[in-house]
Design an enzyme around this catalytic site. Structure first.
Site, short mmCIF file in Angstrom:
data_model
loop_
_atom_site.label_atom_id
_atom_site.label_comp_id
_atom_site.label_asym_id
_atom_site.label_seq_id
_atom_site.Cartn_x
_atom_site.Cartn_y
_atom_site.Cartn_z
N CYS A 2 0.44 -1.10 0.31
CA CYS A 2 0.16 0.36 0.42
C CYS A 2 1.32 0.86 0.33
O CYS A 2 1.97 1.50 0.54
CB CYS A 2 -1.12 0.16 1.41
SG CYS A 2 -2.16 -1.26 0.85
N HIS A 500 18.52 -36.63 4.28
CA HIS A 500 18.01 -37.25 5.79
C HIS A 500 17.03 -37.53 5.18
O HIS A 500 15.37 -36.69 6.13
CB HIS A 500 18.63 -36.49 7.22
CG HIS A 500 19.61 -36.76 7.94
ND1 HIS A 500 19.84 -37.73 8.28
CD2 HIS A 500 20.61 -35.75 7.58
CE1 HIS A 500 21.09 -38.05 8.19
NE2 HIS A 500 22.09 -37.18 7.92
#
Ligand code: F6R
Length: 600
Positions: A2, A500
């Site tokens: 804005c 992992h």
């Protein structure tokens, strides 16, 4: 996020407002509008989409010499004509633009104006209707506006026109940025000095909950009790050309190229007359007194904080934690006894970070803001400020602010180390000069980065960035840059962590960009590259002189190993830029994003 502009003078307001709104485009928006008042009437023009649309829609004959304008980034209600600003009261007497979020607008609507039919889904419309409600009760406009301000909870920057008064724009702010610009026979308002720098460089800061009457020949600031507040103006140190793209196709490219100049400005700004690195001794004292530093930031600034932590711990010897501001505010860890909070924010307006500052100030903790914008909210509200001196950053994707933040954090750590008599083993000034030269080399090599973008990312749906130690932090930033402007799903990972779980996503042809600029993990990151190659990935290794191996895609010039983030990131910024460019995307204004995120 804005933007507001306003003009009152003797020129045609429309053109000044539209030009000002264009300068605020970089903050992000999805609709825009202006209201101008001529001798008879207020004319409101609004359009969904770009300012160019608004230009097409607005009538060339609009003649008013008073006006307000707004770019809206949707929070309450979808982007639409109805929800765009300016909003008007039922009788159309009052017209309002608003940035921010009003928390109690539903309660205010139900209490004061339950009978009023609202045409939008916005909190803003409630404000303008409330002004009309109190005016209808017999208050003059200033009284009605003041009354409404006293009722609002939340953040706002407001500009109000009264169709019965051709001589005043009523202005107020709370938490959201808004400045008054002082001209010769005219005055303006703007969310950001950049918007109006073409017409004036003299500005007055506004404080929260002041009532400001902006007229052609004067600006009157009052507190909520009606007492006049005197405030000097200051000269905004922005060059009008900062708001232009110059010879570059995009602001992002311009800002990437500006990084050597920004480095030089920083080196100069933090040197004393003897040529030694120096800064405000009160800041050094506060860092020395702290038993732990908490760095609070969001997005790219958070990534810069991760790098800064290394300097503050290794050189200054202060344990440091780095936190994402939007999490910290709701999930504060157990704090040390003498914490110092460092807020890193390019804009100095990020609401998530400000929310933490408000809390830590309440708790009585000292604070330092590192920002690019002097006079910004985080700068004003913290105990100390260190400026980035990077020059206005307009592209939504942050580039030069990131490197400036890291450089300023390095200087801070170094001066604290010196003040504590700690030996860092780094002669920072000449090392930063080398960094500057290395950045220049990479910027000159932009065509090579364009080739990497073409080879590795032209048709990619996803991409991985991996690194270890400092390179890991830079991979996070590289991935963020790529995803925000090219919309390629990109993730940054610690090289050792992929196996992992995430390695399951690697398939034939998945691009993996690996950084290899740290000698102590050079072998292990290359081992991680081999792991992904064995699963079909297409690797691209960016290494550093002295650590390179045959087949590396690009080798950055040699710099001190702790300073490589300042250099390696330039390759990733350029690769992201070209990846987005070749996909024909709006590089400077990526979808869904705002430059300055002023809502939590
Ligand atoms: C990414 C980017 C954002 C900002 C974040 C914080 O390119 O620009 O991630 O870094 O919104 O903004 P500031 O630094 O203004 O607090």
């Amino acid at each position: 996020m804005c933007g507001i502009v306003g003009y009152i003078g003797y020129e045609k307001a429309k053109e000044i407002l539209l030009n000002g709104l264009e300068k605020l485009e970089y903050r992000g928006y999805d609709s825009a509008g202006i209201a101008t008042r001529d001798d008879n009437d207020v004319t409101v023009t609004k359009a969904k989409g770009r300012i160019a649309e608004l230009r097409k829609t607005s009538d060339n004959d609009i003649d008013g010499q008073v006006g307000i304008g707004h770019t809206r980034w949707a929070t309450h209600g979808v982007p639409s004509y109805e929800n765009s600003h300016p909003h008007q009261s039922t009788s159309e007497r009052f017209t309002l633009v608003h940035n921010g979020v009003i928390e109690n607008y539903e309660e205010l609507r139900d209490t004061y104006i339950p009978e009023v039919t609202l045409v939008s889904d916005t909190d803003t419309e409630v404000i303008v209707q409330l002004v009309e409600y109190f005016a209808n009760q017999g208050m003059n406009t200033e009284e009605a506006f003041t009354k409404v301000i006293s009722l609002l909870h939340g953040s706002y920057a407001l500009g109000l026109l009264d169709s019965e008064d051709n001589d005043t724009i009523y202005v107020a702010k709370n938490k959201s940025p808004l400045l008054v610009g002082i001209g010769d026979n005219f005055n303006v308002i703007a969310s950001d000095a950049l918007a109006m720098i073409q017409v004036t460089s003299e500005y007055k800061e506004l404080k929260d909950q002041e009532i400001v009457l902006v007229q052609r020949d004067k600006v009157t600031i009052k507190d909520l009790a009606g007492n006049i507040v005197e405030r000097d103006s200051y000269t905004a140190e922005i060059d009008a050309s900062d708001a232009e793209k110059g010879v570059y196709d995009h602001y992002m490219l311009k800002e990437i190229h500006e990084q050597p100049a920004a480095m030089r400005r920083i080196i100069q700004a933090y040197q004393d007359e003897q040529g030694n690195l120096s800064m405000d001794s009160n800041i050094i004292e506060d860092v020395k007194k702290a038993d732990r530093i908490y760095i609070i930031a969001a997005g790219t600034s958070y990534h810069a904080g991760l790098v800064g932590k290394e300097y503050l711990e290794k050189w200054a010897g202060v344990p440091t934690e780095v936190h994402v501001s939007s999490e910290f505010v709701y999930n504060m860890p157990l704090l040390s006894e003498r914490p110092l909070f460092i807020y890193i924010s390019q804009s100095g307006e990020t609401a998530d970070s400000r929310a933490v500052l408000v809390e830590t100030t309440k708790l009585g903790h000292r604070s330092l803001t590192i920002t690019n914008v002097a006079g910004s909210t985080l700068s004003r509200e913290a105990d100390h400020t260190l400026l980035l001196h990077a020059g206005p950053e307009i592209a939504v994707a942050s580039t030069k602010a990131y490197t400036a933040q890291i450089a300023v954090l390095a200087i801070l750590a170094q001066v604290v180390a010196e003040a504590r008599g700690r030996e860092t083993g780094v002669d920072l000034l000449p090392e930063l000069a080398k960094v500057t030269a290395a950045i220049e080399t990479i910027v000159d090599d932009a065509p090579k980065m364009e080739q990497i973008a073409k080879d590795f990312l032209e048709t990619a749906r996803n991409a991985f960035f991996i690194g270890r130690a400092l390179d890991y932090h830079v991979s996070l930033e590289g991935a963020l840059k790529l995803k925000e402007i090219s919309y390629i799903q990109a993730e940054g990972f610690a090289g050792g962590e992929l196996k992992h779980g995430t390695i399951a996503l690697i398939e034939d042809g998945t691009p993996v960009i690996a950084l290899a600029t740290q000698s102590h993990v050079n072998l292990s990151i290359r081992g991680n590259v081999n792991e992904v190659v064995a699963r079909g990935a297409r690797p691209s290794i960016i290494s550093m002189e002295g650590l390179e191996k045959e087949g590396d895609t690009y080798v950055i010039p040699h710099v001190h190993e702790l300073l490589t983030p300042l250099v390696s990131v330039i390759t990733l910024q350029l690769i992201s830029y070209y990846a987005a460019l070749h996909r024909d995307l709006d590089v400077d204004k990526p979808r869904n994003l705002a430059k300055s995120v002023t809502v939590e």
